[in-house]
Structure formats: structure tokens, C-alpha cells
Motif scaffolding. Structure first.
Motif, PDB file in Angstrom:
ATOM      1  N   ILE A 291       5.139  15.191  -6.420  1.00 10.87           N
ATOM      2  CA  ILE A 291       6.085  14.490  -5.541  1.00 10.87           C
ATOM      3  C   ILE A 291       5.753  14.769  -4.073  1.00 10.87           C
ATOM      4  O   ILE A 291       5.740  13.863  -3.241  1.00 10.87           O
ATOM      5  CB  ILE A 291       7.535  14.926  -5.862  1.00 10.87           C
ATOM      6  N   ALA A 292       5.462  16.039  -3.797  1.00 11.94           N
ATOM      7  CA  ALA A 292       5.122  16.405  -2.420  1.00 11.94           C
ATOM      8  C   ALA A 292       3.838  15.729  -1.974  1.00 11.94           C
ATOM      9  O   ALA A 292       3.692  15.333  -0.807  1.00 11.94           O
ATOM     10  CB  ALA A 292       4.987  17.924  -2.304  1.00 11.94           C
ATOM     11  N   LEU A 293       2.886  15.584  -2.901  1.00  8.07           N
ATOM     12  CA  LEU A 293       1.608  14.950  -2.599  1.00  8.07           C
ATOM     13  C   LEU A 293       1.825  13.510  -2.136  1.00  8.07           C
ATOM     14  O   LEU A 293       1.286  13.066  -1.120  1.00  8.07           O
ATOM     15  CB  LEU A 293       0.718  14.995  -3.834  1.00  8.07           C
ATOM     16  N   HIS A 294       2.622  12.754  -2.862  1.00  9.95           N
ATOM     17  CA  HIS A 294       2.906  11.372  -2.485  1.00  9.95           C
ATOM     18  C   HIS A 294       3.712  11.305  -1.181  1.00  9.95           C
ATOM     19  O   HIS A 294       3.520  10.408  -0.369  1.00  9.95           O
ATOM     20  CB  HIS A 294       3.672  10.680  -3.618  1.00  9.95           C
ATOM     21  N   ARG A 295       4.568  12.288  -0.982  1.00  9.35           N
ATOM     22  CA  ARG A 295       5.389  12.323   0.225  1.00  9.35           C
ATOM     23  C   ARG A 295       4.514  12.539   1.460  1.00  9.35           C
ATOM     24  O   ARG A 295       4.677  11.873   2.496  1.00  9.35           O
ATOM     25  CB  ARG A 295       6.410  13.445   0.078  1.00  9.35           C
ATOM     26  N   VAL A 296       3.569  13.444   1.355  1.00  9.29           N
ATOM     27  CA  VAL A 296       2.686  13.745   2.484  1.00  9.29           C
ATOM     28  C   VAL A 296       1.756  12.575   2.778  1.00  9.29           C
ATOM     29  O   VAL A 296       1.510  12.226   3.929  1.00  9.29           O
ATOM     30  CB  VAL A 296       1.876  15.031   2.193  1.00  9.29           C
ATOM     31  N   LEU A 297       1.259  11.945   1.707  1.00  9.96           N
ATOM     32  CA  LEU A 297       0.368  10.808   1.886  1.00  9.96           C
ATOM     33  C   LEU A 297       1.122   9.653   2.543  1.00  9.96           C
ATOM     34  O   LEU A 297       0.607   8.980   3.447  1.00  9.96           O
ATOM     35  CB  LEU A 297      -0.212  10.365   0.545  1.00  9.96           C
ATOM     36  N   GLU A 298       2.340   9.414   2.132  1.00  7.41           N
ATOM     37  CA  GLU A 298       3.155   8.341   2.712  1.00  7.41           C
ATOM     38  C   GLU A 298       3.431   8.587   4.190  1.00  7.41           C
ATOM     39  O   GLU A 298       3.460   7.654   4.993  1.00  7.41           O
ATOM     40  CB  GLU A 298       4.475   8.236   1.947  1.00  7.41           C
ATOM     41  N   ALA A 299       3.609   9.840   4.555  1.00  6.39           N
ATOM     42  CA  ALA A 299       3.893  10.177   5.948  1.00  6.39           C
ATOM     43  C   ALA A 299       2.648  10.147   6.824  1.00  6.39           C
ATOM     44  O   ALA A 299       2.737  10.285   8.047  1.00  6.39           O
ATOM     45  CB  ALA A 299       4.539  11.564   6.025  1.00  6.39           C
ATOM     46  N   GLY A 300       1.471   9.951   6.207  1.00  3.35           N
ATOM     47  CA  GLY A 300       0.238   9.877   6.979  1.00  3.35           C
ATOM     48  C   GLY A 300      -0.310  11.212   7.407  1.00  3.35           C
ATOM     49  O   GLY A 300      -1.147  11.280   8.315  1.00  3.35           O
ATOM     50  N   GLU A 301       0.150  12.293   6.782  1.00  2.00           N
ATOM     51  CA  GLU A 301      -0.286  13.630   7.184  1.00  2.00           C
ATOM     52  C   GLU A 301      -1.519  14.115   6.428  1.00  2.00           C
ATOM     53  O   GLU A 301      -1.995  15.211   6.689  1.00  2.00           O
ATOM     54  CB  GLU A 301       0.859  14.631   6.980  1.00  2.00           C
ATOM     55  N   LEU A 302      -2.027  13.335   5.466  1.00  2.00           N
ATOM     56  CA  LEU A 302      -3.136  13.798   4.637  1.00  2.00           C
ATOM     57  C   LEU A 302      -4.444  13.075   4.948  1.00  2.00           C
ATOM     58  O   LEU A 302      -5.524  13.644   4.790  1.00  2.00           O
ATOM     59  CB  LEU A 302      -2.787  13.616   3.156  1.00  2.00           C
ATOM     60  N   LEU A 303      -4.358  11.837   5.392  1.00  2.00           N
ATOM     61  CA  LEU A 303      -5.562  11.028   5.570  1.00  2.00           C
ATOM     62  C   LEU A 303      -6.566  11.668   6.516  1.00  2.00           C
ATOM     63  O   LEU A 303      -7.776  11.671   6.241  1.00  2.00           O
ATOM     64  CB  LEU A 303      -5.190   9.630   6.072  1.00  2.00           C
ATOM     65  N   ASP A 304      -6.099  12.172   7.651  1.00  2.00           N
ATOM     66  CA  ASP A 304      -7.013  12.714   8.658  1.00  2.00           C
ATOM     67  C   ASP A 304      -7.180  14.221   8.549  1.00  2.00           C
ATOM     68  O   ASP A 304      -7.737  14.842   9.453  1.00  2.00           O
ATOM     69  CB  ASP A 304      -6.505  12.357  10.064  1.00  2.00           C
ATOM     70  N   ARG A 305      -6.710  14.791   7.485  1.00  2.42           N
ATOM     71  CA  ARG A 305      -6.828  16.228   7.291  1.00  2.42           C
ATOM     72  C   ARG A 305      -8.263  16.573   6.901  1.00  2.42           C
ATOM     73  O   ARG A 305      -8.829  15.976   5.984  1.00  2.42           O
ATOM     74  CB  ARG A 305      -5.874  16.670   6.182  1.00  2.42           C
TER      75      ARG A 305
ATOM     76  N   ALA B  99       3.273  22.479  -3.704  1.00  5.64           N
ATOM     77  CA  ALA B  99       4.340  21.738  -3.023  1.00  5.64           C
ATOM     78  C   ALA B  99       4.712  22.390  -1.699  1.00  5.64           C
ATOM     79  O   ALA B  99       4.929  21.702  -0.681  1.00  5.64           O
ATOM     80  CB  ALA B  99       5.557  21.634  -3.924  1.00  5.64           C
ATOM     81  N   GLU B 100       4.785  23.713  -1.673  1.00  3.87           N
ATOM     82  CA  GLU B 100       5.192  24.406  -0.452  1.00  3.87           C
ATOM     83  C   GLU B 100       4.199  24.160   0.673  1.00  3.87           C
ATOM     84  O   GLU B 100       4.579  23.882   1.817  1.00  3.87           O
ATOM     85  CB  GLU B 100       5.321  25.908  -0.730  1.00  3.87           C
ATOM     86  N   TRP B 101       2.895  24.253   0.352  1.00  2.00           N
ATOM     87  CA  TRP B 101       1.887  24.033   1.390  1.00  2.00           C
ATOM     88  C   TRP B 101       1.883  22.581   1.851  1.00  2.00           C
ATOM     89  O   TRP B 101       1.769  22.297   3.049  1.00  2.00           O
ATOM     90  CB  TRP B 101       0.499  24.418   0.853  1.00  2.00           C
ATOM     91  N   LEU B 102       2.024  21.649   0.930  1.00  2.00           N
ATOM     92  CA  LEU B 102       2.059  20.232   1.301  1.00  2.00           C
ATOM     93  C   LEU B 102       3.264  19.927   2.185  1.00  2.00           C
ATOM     94  O   LEU B 102       3.149  19.179   3.164  1.00  2.00           O
ATOM     95  CB  LEU B 102       2.088  19.363   0.045  1.00  2.00           C
ATOM     96  N   ASP B 103       4.400  20.501   1.854  1.00  2.00           N
ATOM     97  CA  ASP B 103       5.589  20.266   2.678  1.00  2.00           C
ATOM     98  C   ASP B 103       5.412  20.845   4.078  1.00  2.00           C
ATOM     99  O   ASP B 103       5.985  20.334   5.046  1.00  2.00           O
ATOM    100  CB  ASP B 103       6.824  20.879   2.014  1.00  2.00           C
ATOM    101  N   SER B 104       4.626  21.919   4.176  1.00  2.00           N
ATOM    102  CA  SER B 104       4.396  22.501   5.506  1.00  2.00           C
ATOM    103  C   SER B 104       3.605  21.564   6.407  1.00  2.00           C
ATOM    104  O   SER B 104       3.675  21.665   7.633  1.00  2.00           O
ATOM    105  CB  SER B 104       3.667  23.845   5.381  1.00  2.00           C
TER     106      SER B 104
END
Length: 771
Positions: free
Chosen positions: A152-166, A178-183
Motif C-alpha cells: 500500500i505504501a509503495l503505491h502511495r509513494v509512487l502516486e505522490a511522485g516521490e519514487l520516480l526520480d529517486r 512501509a516505514e521507509w517508504l512513508d518517510s
């Protein structure tokens, strides 16, 4: 490499074939039954010109129905070598295979499965986000925890655009949970709380559900607080209490309160808990600060009617009580003006215990120059600390007790020494033998304590020295300006001279402004007007500053606006320095008294006086005047009566000069020598300046490199630029534009800047008019 770049590399690999036995696929089909990738499509469309999306027609997203898509990819293939990609949200491979039962709007795309290829895993399955991240073949090969919360956190981070440019390197070598993704969504939960508290509705709308849910979770877990059920008022109370994790939230708010201007409105509505005792920390509650300011105001106002020694002791105690509030954030916000003023009032209380001493006026002047001037400086700072009528009244009450009494005692002591000596200065000024390159700067009403501050600012220009001397009696501009000038030996006075204005010794012509400038010119001094810089190889006389006029016009407000007055003087000095002047001597005519509540009234009959000013008066021949009656320094036959102490012959004035006191009569002289490092020999000439409409074409001749050109309304003031941008001078040429057409016909200055940004040459111009 980032998640995005790896994705962009992977998709085209699906169309890679052995061209010896196969033709290049017509399209890459990206099926996504669960719509996992849909949230990043806007980001991909921006970087993948070959990407098209099945769905409603949208030119911005390159989306459209099946028939349009077939046309679009056909046209794309005609003009590009890359293979087009069609993203199919909510559609699986089986939907394309079972064409008879599939939706009619999908059927036109069915044949593409035979002319194209699918972007899929090696096992033929569609790529899911989790599969792409974990797969070691064409994926990222990451260690992703496979529990529900992490997915769930993975999809949440991707939707927020925080993963693409990581960067992938940041994801590798760690277990992604989940904890690290939410961070990633909330890297600074403390600042997030402040952003939310500043504007809750706006922030929730801006963040979206993904980040909002993370924020909710962090608030509950780390800060014991629920934004929904507790609300902003409970959050404000926790912030003010600064307990536990909220201590760090408060610390960040204190350091960056300008970024959260609405939080103060919420904090003002809360009060400390009833259980709080005397020693509990209440610095987080603005109500407490307001209450303390009101309490201090009443105590300060009450001190206006007590004896100076009693008031001084009370001030010291109040400073111990209220001084710590200067460390509260409310002081930095400008909400504790009286606590700020207390620092200066307590200094006055300490310094004013002693009256400047000496056996003659010169010794008393030395005492004042060695530190007693700080009493006047602190009084100005105390007045500058307050703005409202109520706060000003409180500060003035104290000053009338501890400062005005010191002023009066100092004035009486000096006046007695002057009577004993028979005058203030025994020696008339002599002709100043000024070196070439020396620029005299006359500042009307530059009091000694103000000159100390000006001198500290001038140290950025070069080496400085501050000295002092007595001005003429009376201490007014007409007499003192001539006394301070380098041509004083050519000036005299007659009994018929009016309003303390001396005359030219050789022909008895009145020393009005015209004759004063003429006398300066005859003795080799250039008299420079506003923004005129003259020839720095010669000598000059410049007048600037507005201290005396401002004091007469605004009284106590001079203290608050003193910084602006000094900035004007510094601006003019910088302008002259940039024009090439390397030595300055700053002189003045007199100082002044600034008395809270007004100077006390002194009686002198108008029948005794020929001319009466505030602090001095010319007596008629038959009059006896006061015990402070002296001959005019420019003509001893003219008898002048001085008001005793700090009194005034005219009632109601807060600002005055013309009498005898250290503040009025001890005038400063500041010598400045520009730092040698700034003395650079330059040979820069303007070859051509021409305007075509609002564009200025400039040509210069110089061997220097790195030069730039700007157009300003004030040569030395960078913020006065009116050009669209500062331009580099290339091959001796530059072209600048003025964007505001309302400036056509306005006078301006074209300045040449060196590599440090200093003005090294200038020329006046009129916008839109060629010379």
C-alpha cells in the motif's frame, strides 16, 4: 540511474528483435488490468513522446479512443524511428484475445496484438510495480517487503511522485518497507506539522490522500496527536507547551516562524494550563507576553514621577524580570517592544549615575567622548524600540526621570565651566590646508553619538578616525556651517548681520548659500550637488543628510527613523567612493537635544531681544539677558543670551539646538581613507551611447575584462536598476533594454561595473533620447 530512467530503458526492450528474421513490431502494448501504473502516466507522457494512452480524448495526455490511437501511432511511426507505446489501463491480455466478448470501443485495437508486442516479464505476465522493483531481469532487483502495508505504501509513494526520480543506489542495499517508504512522503514530519497547522484545509488539499494518510499516521505515532479528532487548537496547545516530541516542533517554529505566519493567530487563542506554577515555562504562549508587556508598561509609566535614583533602581529590577523575554520568539516578531527597550533603559540607568566631569569644557568633552555619549545613544535606541502611542508614552516617562535629569545636570555643569572660562572656544578656526583628493562632506546636525554609529559603518570603506571639537556659539547652522568649513578663515561677522549668518571678511557680503559656494570655488573646492561626483583628483565640498530638518519636522520620530537617515548618507558616500574619491572628511555644524515630553520653558521677554530662537536670542543693546550671555563667535559685539540648562525660550519643542550642552556644541569630525586595495587605476571611456526607443546601445573603450553595464536611477544603488538585466560588455559593446515604457524621458545613469560589482565609471542619460 533512477527508477524513471530504468523504466524508460526497459519498455523499448520489448520491441527488440532479430531483424534478420523478424520485422520491427508496429507497437508496444502495455496492459495494466489493475491500473497500477496509471498514477504515473502524466509524468511518463512528459518524457516519452512515443507514449499514447487508451481512454478519453486528451491532447495534453496524448490519450484517445481506439480509432484515434491507430491513426496517431501510424502518423508517429512515419516520422520517428522509435516504436510507439499504447498504455491500456484496466485492460488485460485476455480482453484483447477474447475480442468477440470485449467492449466495442476496444475491438479496433485487437489486431495490434499480432503486429505488435507486449511489455511483459520473461514469464509473459504483465509488469506490476512490485515485480518491476524486485525482478533481477530487466527490473531493479530490490529487496521489497511483501506485506500488505508495504505494498500500500509503495503505491502511495509512487502516486505522490516521490519514487520516480529517486536514485536506484538509494534503494539498493536496504530492505524497503512501509516505514521507509512513508518517510519519503514525509521526510520532515516536524515541518509538516507546522505547514498543516499554518493552513490545515489548504495543506490537506495540496498533499492528496497518499501523503495525508502518512501524515496522519506519523502524528498519531510520533506526536500523540490526531489531526482530525484533536484539531488545530489541541495542536496549538501542544506546540506552546513544548513537551516531549513537540519540543523539536517548537524549536523549528521559533527558527522559521516567518514561513508560518498564521500559526500565531491560533496560539493567541490559548492560555497556559491552570495548573502552571510560577516557574513553569510560559514562553510559548503569546497571551503571557502580551500580559507582561501591559504590566511593564504600567510600571514604566509610573516611574516618570519618582526621583531619578529611585527610578534607576526600579529599572534595574524590571530588567531582571523582563529581560529574559527578549529571548522569546515574540520579541523577534516585534511583539515585545518594551522588553527590547528595557535593554537600553537599563543601560541608561547604569550609565547616567555619573555626570560628565572636568575642570574645564575641554576636559568635560574628553569625558563625554570616552563613553558618556552612550547615554544619548541608548536613549535614541530606547525610543526607536517602540512605535505605538502607549509604548512610547511608557518609555518617555522613564526617560524624563533618568535621562532628562542627566541631560539637564550635564548641561548646567558645562554651562558653569563655560561661564568660568568666558566662552566655549578660545580659538577661531584657521584655513584648512586640504590635500588634493580630499572631499569634505557636510552633514547638518550630525550629533556626536550618531557620528559614532556612522563611523562604525564607514569602516567597511577603509580606515577611519573620529575626533571632536567645539562648534561656534550659538550652535545653529548659519554660524556652525561656516565654522566647520575649510574656508572659515575668510569669514567674519558684523553687528548688522542677521539671524546668526556671518559674512565674507573681505567685502562684508552676507554668507548666503550662493556666496558660500562662490567662496569655496575661489579657494579651489568643487561644490557638488545631488549625484554630482566631480573630479576626484581635486578637492570638493558636498552636503548630504537630512538629520536636522527631520528632527525639527518630526521630533521624537527621528530616533525611530535614524537608520534610514544614516543609510542616505552612506549611499552618497559610496557614490563618491565609486566615482574615485579616496579621502573624506565628514563635518557638521551642531548637534541637538531630543527631549521626551519637550524641553522645559525658559522665560525671556521679547522686549529684550532683537531675534529670539528656541535656545538662544540676540539681545538688544539695552538688555541684560541671562547669566549665559556671550558674544557671538563671529562678532563679539553681538550679545547672545542662551537658555539655561536644557530649557527653551519657545514652549513645546521636543527637538532643539542653539544652546550650550555637550549634545549641541561638541561636534564630530570623521576622517576616512579608502582602503588601498580599492584604488585601481582605470581608463574607461564611453565611446558611444545611443537610444533606439527603449533600447540603449553602449560602446566603451577599456583594456579591462569582465566589465558589465547597468542603467540605474541612482548610480551607487544596485536596487535602483531599471534595466531588464545587467549585461556583459563584449568587445567593448553592450545593449540594454528598459521594459517599463513609462520611464521614457526619465533621467538615469549608465554605470560600468567591475568584476566585484563596484561602479568604476558612469555617464548620465535620458531614457529614449540620444546625446
Amino acid at each position: 540511474m533512477t527508477f524513471l530512467t530504468k523504466l524508460l530503458e526497459s519498455i523499448p526492450l520489448a520491441a527488440r528483435v532479430n531483424r534478420g528474421v523478424q520485422v520491427t513490431p508496429a507497437v508496444i502494448l502495455w496492459t495494466d488490468k489493475d491500473r497500477q501504473w496509471e498514477t504515473i502516466m502524466k509524468s511518463l507522457v512528459a518524457v516519452m513522446p512515443e507514449l499514447f494512452i487508451f481512454g478519453p480524448y486528451s491532447t495534453d495526455d496524448r490519450g484517445g479512443p481506439a480509432i484515434w490511437l491507430k491513426f496517431a501511432i501510424s502518423k508517429f511511426s512515419q516520422n520517428n524511428l522509435s516504436v510507439p507505446v499504447i498504455y491500456l489501463p484496466g485492460i488485460g491480455r485476455s480482453d484483447l484475445r477474447d475480442i468477440e466478448s470485449s467492449a466495442r470501443e476496444l475491438q479496433p485495437l485487437a489486431e495490434l496484438q499480432y503486429r505488435g508486442v507486449y511489455w511483459s516479464q520473461v514469464n509473459g505476465k504483465d509488469w506490476t510495480i512490485n515485480a518491476f522493483l524486485t525482478s533481477k531481469t530487466n527490473g531493479l532487483g530490490l529487496d521489497i517487503v511483501q506485506d500488505k502495508l508495504t505494498q500500500i505504501a509503495l503505491h502511495r509513494v509512487l502516486e505522490a511522485g516521490e519514487l520516480l526520480d529517486r536514485p536506484i543506489s538509494e534503494l539498493q542495499g536496504r530492505q524497503v518497507n512501509a516505514e521507509w517508504l512513508d518517510s519519503l512522503l514525509a521526510p520532515n514530519p516536524i515541518r509538516d506539522i507546522l505547514f498543516w497547522l499554518n493552513d490545515p484545509e489548504l495543506i490537506r488539499e495540496k498533499w492528496g490522500e497518499g501523503r495525508w494518510s502518512v501524515f496522519m499516521s506519523r502524528c498519531k505515532k510520533d506526536f500523540g496527536f490526531d489531526p482530525i479528532t484533536d484539531g488545530e487548537m489541541i495542536a496549538s496547545e501542544k506546540l506552546a507547551l513544548k513537551a516531549g516530541a513537540w519540543k523539536e516542533v517548537w524549536s523549528q517554529y521559533k527558527d522559521s516562524f516567518q514561513s508560518f505566519p498564521k500559526i500565531i493567530d491560533k496560539l493567541e487563542r490559548i492560555s497556559p494550563p491552570a495548573s502552571f506554577g510560577l516557574f513553569d515555562d510560559t514562553s510559548g504562549f503569546p497571551k503571557v507576553n502580551v500580559e507582561q508587556e501591559l504590566l511593564l508598561s504600567s510600571k514604566l509609566e509610573a516611574l516618570g514621577d519618582v526621583a531619578p535614583n529611585v527610578a534607576r533602581e526600579a529599572i534595574i529590577k524590571l530588567e531582571v524580570e523582563h529581560g529574559p523575554r527578549r529571548q522569546w520568539v515574540w520579541a523577534r516578531m516585534g511583539r515585545s517592544p518594551l522588553a527590547i527597550a528595557m535593554a537600553h533603559l537599563s543601560n541608561i540607568a547604569d550609565l547616567s549615575r555619573k555626570i560628565p566631569g572636568g575642570v574645564n569644557p575641554d576636559e568635560m568633552a574628553e569625558y563625554y567622548k570616552n563613553g558618556a555619549w552612550k547615554v544619548d545613544a541608548e536613549a535614541m535606541l530606547a525610543l526607536a524600540s517602540v512605535k505605538t502611542k502607549a509604548d512610547t508614552k511608557a518609555v518617555c516617562s522613564v526617560l524624563r526621570s533618568i535621562y532628562v535629569s542627566w541631560l539637564e545636570a550635564s548641561a548646567f555643569r558645562l554651562q558653569q565651566l563655560v561661564v568660568d572660562q568666558g566662552g566655549l572656544s578660545k580659538v577661531k578656526p584657521k584655513l584648512v590646508s586640504a590635500d588634493e583628493g580630499l572631499c569634505f562632506i557636510f552633514v547638518d546636525g550630525l550629533r556626536y553619538d550618531v557620528a559614532v554609529e556612522l563611523n562604525s559603518r564607514l569602516t567597511d570603506i577603509g580606515t577611519t578616525s573620529l575626533s571632536g571639537k567645539w562648534t561656534s556659539l550659538p550652535s545653529v547652522t548659519a554660524s556652525g556651517k561656516a565654522w566647520a568649513s575649510p574656508i572659515a578663515s575668510f569669514i567674519g561677522g558684523n553687528s548688522v548681520d542677521a539671524d546668526f549668518e556671518p559674512s565674507i571678511a573681505s567685502d562684508s557680503k552676507p554668507l548666503n548659500s550662493y556666496n558660500f559656494r562662490r567662496l569655496l570655488n575661489e579657494n579651489g573646492y568643487q561644490t557638488l550637488g545631488n549625484h554630482e561626483n566631480g573630479d576626484p583628483t581635486g578637492k570638493a565640498w558636498v552636503e548630504c543628510g537630512d538629520l536636522d530638518h527631520y528632527g525639527h519636522e518630526h521630533g521624537l520620530r527621528l530616533a525611530r527613523d535614524l537608520n534610514g537617515q544614516l543609510e542616505q548618507i552612506m549611499e552618497r558616500i559610496h557614490e563618491l567612493k565609486d566615482a574615485g574619491w579616496r579621502q573624506f572628511r565628514i563635518v557638521t555644524d551642531h548637534g541637538w537635544l531630543l527631549v521626551p515630553g519637550g524641553l522645559p520653558k525658559s522665560e525671556l521677554s521679547k522686549f529684550e531681544t532683537q531675534t529670539r530662537w528656541g535656545r538662544c536670542a540676540v539681545l538688544k543693546d539695552s538688555s541684560h539677558g541671562t547669566h549665559l550671555t556671550f558674544g557671538w563667535d563671529w562678532c563679539k559685539d553681538v550679545q547672545i543670551a542662551m537658555a539655561p540648562g536644557i530649557s527653551n525660550f519657545i514652549a513645546g519643542a521636543e527637538y532643539a539646538h542653539g544652546g550650550i550642552s555637550l549634545q549641541e556644541c561638541l561636534v564630530p569630525i570623521i576622517d576616512v581613507k579608502v582602503a588601498a586595495a580599492e584604488h585601481v587605476q582605470m581608463n574607461i571611456e564611453f565611446s558611444k551611447v545611443s537610444w533606439r526607443g527603449l533600447r540603449c546601445n553602449i560602446e566603451v573603450s577599456s583594456a579591462l575584462t569582465g566589465l558589465r553595464v547597468d542603467i540605474r536611477t541612482k548610480a551607487a544603488l544596485a536596487k535602483s536598476t531599471i534595466a531588464s538585466s545587467v549585461k556583459a560588455i563584449i568587445d567593448g559593446k553592450a545593449s540594454l533594454a528598459i521594459e517599463d515604457d513609462s520611464l521614457a524621458g526619465v533621467s538615469a545613469v549608465i554605470v560600468i561595473l567591475d568584476v566585484t560589482g563596484s561602479v568604476i565609471q558612469k555617464i548620465s542619460t535620458t531614457i529614449g533620447e540620444s546625446a
